[in-house]
Design an enzyme around this catalytic site. Structure first.
Site, short mmCIF file in Angstrom:
data_model
loop_
_atom_site.label_atom_id
_atom_site.label_comp_id
_atom_site.label_asym_id
_atom_site.label_seq_id
_atom_site.Cartn_x
_atom_site.Cartn_y
_atom_site.Cartn_z
N GLY A 1 20.30 40.84 54.21
CA GLY A 1 20.55 41.60 52.98
C GLY A 1 20.88 40.72 51.80
O GLY A 1 21.72 39.84 51.91
N SER A 2 20.25 40.94 50.65
CA SER A 2 20.45 39.98 49.57
C SER A 2 19.80 40.41 48.27
O SER A 2 19.31 41.53 48.13
CB SER A 2 19.87 38.63 50.00
OG SER A 2 18.53 38.81 50.40
N ARG A 3 19.74 39.45 47.34
CA ARG A 3 19.08 39.65 46.05
C ARG A 3 18.34 38.36 45.71
O ARG A 3 18.83 37.26 45.96
CB ARG A 3 20.13 39.96 44.97
CG ARG A 3 19.59 40.05 43.55
CD ARG A 3 20.74 40.31 42.57
NE ARG A 3 20.34 40.12 41.19
CZ ARG A 3 19.91 41.09 40.39
NH1 ARG A 3 19.82 42.33 40.84
NH2 ARG A 3 19.60 40.84 39.13
#
Length: 232
Positions: A193-195
């Site tokens: 999960g990230s950006r």
């Protein structure tokens, strides 16, 4: 065609060993009088192992051949498109467009080079682990940025920033400084999960996506390179 990314081979190997040990226990339960529990546990382990493999998947993508097409550096959803008067990793005076992409745990998490580029620098920033959807995540979270130039155009800077999230706690980015990366090359990943943010010179591109668009790394075209001074 689906493969596992090389950046997750250690985790995948460990998960497989644990699964095999648990399946051995399931076999013992089934053989010695607890078939329902044994088969249920075996199915649960299989589902978890499948989900683990799915997270570290690295699907083959059709990379657009057009050298003027800037492709997405990650799978996910375009969260924001922002014009910056100055990006700290670009030369002074370069107005910059930032395209932020949110990756859920269900997305492919490898990162790809958005253009054919020469990597000039790599910058690590320690920070917090806010949810990647938080408005301050891009400023306050741990991040890794590669900065370079478009192949053949020294005055066209490009950067990709990997940002950790509340679940993502490990950014993988080998040292490519001084190397040339082909468009679509898998150069790293963010685990769980990230950006991801793409930075481009605003006066040299035409953005082709909007907030809310779903994109695929290496395949979806986010922007088109245009001549400096051409109307966007």
């Amino acid at each position: 065609m689906m493969t596992l990314t090389r950046f997750g081979l250690k985790e995948w190997g460990s998960a497989l060993i644990i699964a095999l040990l648990l399946w051995g226990g399931c076999y013992a339960l089934i053989r010695f009088g607890h078939p329902v529990f044994g088969w249920s546990l075996a199915a649960f382990v299989a589902v978890v192992l499948f989900c683990f493999c799915a997270f570290f998947r690295n699907p083959v993508r059709e990379i657009p051949a057009d050298p003027l097409a800037v492709t997405s550096p990650a799978d996910g959803v375009v969260r924001d498109i922002t014009i910056l008067d100055q990006f700290d990793q670009f030369p002074a005076g370069v107005k910059t467009v930032r395209i932020g992409i949110f990756l859920s745990v269900f997305n492919v998490h490898v990162n790809r080079a958005p253009v054919a580029m020469q990597v000039l620098a790599k910058h690590y920033r320690p920070g917090e682990y806010l949810d990647a959807r938080h408005p301050d995540a891009g400023k306050r979270n741990e991040a890794m940025t590669i900065v370079g130039i478009l192949a053949g155009r020294e005055k066209f800077p490009v950067a990709v920033r990997q940002i950790s999230g509340a679940i993502a706690r490990r950014i993988v980015c080998p040292d490519y400084v001084g190397k040339n990366l082909d468009k679509g090359f898998v150069y790293g990943m963010i685990k769980f999960g990230s950006r991801t943010e793409l930075y481009l010179p605003a006066d040299q591109v035409k953005v082709l996506v909007k907030v809310g668009d779903a994109v695929k790394g290496g395949e979806s075209i986010l922007a088109e390179i245009v001549s400096q001074g051409e109307e966007k």
